[in-house]
Design a protein around this motif. Structure first.
Motif, short mmCIF file in Angstrom:
data_model
loop_
_atom_site.label_atom_id
_atom_site.label_comp_id
_atom_site.label_asym_id
_atom_site.label_seq_id
_atom_site.Cartn_x
_atom_site.Cartn_y
_atom_site.Cartn_z
N ASN A 103 33.59 36.33 39.38
CA ASN A 103 33.24 37.25 40.45
C ASN A 103 34.56 37.64 41.11
OD1 ASN A 103 30.47 36.73 40.01
ND2 ASN A 103 30.62 34.89 41.25
N TRP A 104 34.91 38.90 41.02
CA TRP A 104 36.19 39.38 41.51
C TRP A 104 36.01 40.19 42.79
CZ3 TRP A 104 40.49 37.74 38.97
CH2 TRP A 104 40.32 37.25 37.68
N LYS A 105 36.97 40.07 43.68
CA LYS A 105 37.03 40.89 44.88
C LYS A 105 37.84 42.14 44.54
CE LYS A 105 38.84 40.76 49.57
NZ LYS A 105 39.62 39.96 50.51
N VAL A 106 37.32 43.31 44.88
CA VAL A 106 38.00 44.57 44.58
C VAL A 106 39.12 44.80 45.59
CG1 VAL A 106 37.74 47.08 44.46
CG2 VAL A 106 35.94 45.60 43.55
N LEU A 107 40.33 44.98 45.06
CA LEU A 107 41.46 45.38 45.89
C LEU A 107 41.58 46.90 45.87
CD1 LEU A 107 44.07 42.68 44.81
CD2 LEU A 107 42.66 42.72 46.88
N ALA A 108 41.37 47.52 44.70
CA ALA A 108 41.41 48.98 44.58
C ALA A 108 40.81 49.40 43.25
CB ALA A 108 42.84 49.48 44.67
N ILE A 109 40.11 50.53 43.27
CA ILE A 109 39.66 51.18 42.04
C ILE A 109 40.06 52.65 42.17
CG2 ILE A 109 37.71 51.89 40.62
CD1 ILE A 109 36.22 49.41 41.51
N THR A 110 40.88 53.11 41.23
CA THR A 110 41.27 54.52 41.20
C THR A 110 40.93 55.05 39.82
OG1 THR A 110 43.52 54.15 40.38
CG2 THR A 110 43.19 54.01 42.78
N GLY A 111 41.30 56.27 39.55
CA GLY A 111 41.06 56.86 38.25
C GLY A 111 41.88 56.24 37.15
N THR A 112 42.93 55.49 37.51
CA THR A 112 43.83 54.92 36.51
C THR A 112 44.04 53.42 36.63
OG1 THR A 112 45.76 55.40 37.90
CG2 THR A 112 45.12 57.07 36.26
N GLU A 113 43.48 52.79 37.67
CA GLU A 113 43.76 51.37 37.86
C GLU A 113 42.59 50.67 38.56
OE1 GLU A 113 47.89 49.47 38.88
OE2 GLU A 113 46.91 50.03 40.75
N ILE A 114 42.34 49.43 38.10
CA ILE A 114 41.36 48.55 38.75
C ILE A 114 42.12 47.28 39.11
CG2 ILE A 114 39.21 47.27 38.48
CD1 ILE A 114 38.60 49.21 36.09
N ARG A 115 42.28 47.02 40.41
CA ARG A 115 43.00 45.83 40.87
C ARG A 115 42.02 44.88 41.53
NH1 ARG A 115 46.90 46.01 44.62
NH2 ARG A 115 46.04 47.86 45.61
N LEU A 116 42.02 43.63 41.03
CA LEU A 116 41.06 42.63 41.47
C LEU A 116 41.76 41.32 41.81
CD1 LEU A 116 38.67 43.19 38.42
CD2 LEU A 116 38.41 44.22 40.69
N THR A 117 41.11 40.52 42.63
CA THR A 117 41.54 39.15 42.88
C THR A 117 40.29 38.28 42.87
OG1 THR A 117 42.82 37.68 44.33
CG2 THR A 117 41.41 39.30 45.42
N ASP A 118 40.45 37.02 42.48
CA ASP A 118 39.30 36.12 42.43
C ASP A 118 38.68 36.02 43.81
OD1 ASP A 118 37.55 33.84 42.24
OD2 ASP A 118 38.66 33.22 40.48
N ASP A 119 37.35 36.00 43.89
CA ASP A 119 36.69 35.88 45.20
C ASP A 119 36.88 34.49 45.80
OD1 ASP A 119 34.92 34.48 43.57
OD2 ASP A 119 33.13 35.41 44.41
#
Length: 132
Positions: A103-119
């Motif tokens: 289960n990941w916490k969303v840091l950013a979702i854009t058209g070119t990148e998905i940045r996540l960190t563990d919840d």
């Protein structure tokens, strides 16, 4: 006054469209690769070298490497703050894809990148997908 209202309307439309570009509520179509996977400060990105990920709008994800594919699932909650991925158990036999099961916490979702960190902050895991 009419010019002011037209300018105000254009500004509001622009603000809405930029918001949706930064957090579209779904993974943009196309193929993706892992450009960062780190755990407790150890960079393990190389474990995902050669993998190509395709996220479908129906919640399926497929990882392909060297002609071999592994199915999984993904979901994004309604307020776009939690991104869940499941490629099966986190066992040595299922490495490295099992490492993404979380289960990941969303840091950013854009058209070119998905940045996540563990919840779970104590795990200190970071994951970034970049669109091919």
């Amino acid at each position: 006054m009419r010019t002011f209202l037209l300018l105000l309307g254009a500004a509001l439309l622009g603000a809405c469209s930029s918001r949706s570009d930064n957090n579209p509520g779904a993974v943009p179509a196309g193929t993706w690769r892992v450009t960062l996977f780190s755990e407790r400060g150890d960079d393990e990105t190389g474990d995902f070298s050669g993998y190509v990920f395709t996220f479908s709008s129906g919640g399926a994800v497929t990882a392909v490497r060297s002609g071999s594919s592994k199915p999984g699932t993904w979901s994004l909650n309604s307020n776009n703050t939690r991104f869940d991925i499941d490629f099966g158990e986190k066992t040595d036999a299922n490495k490295p894809l099992g490492e993404l099961t979380d289960n990941w916490k969303v840091l950013a979702i854009t058209g070119t990148e998905i940045r996540l960190t563990d919840d779970n902050a104590s795990s200190e895991e970071f994951l970034t997908f970049t669109k091919n």
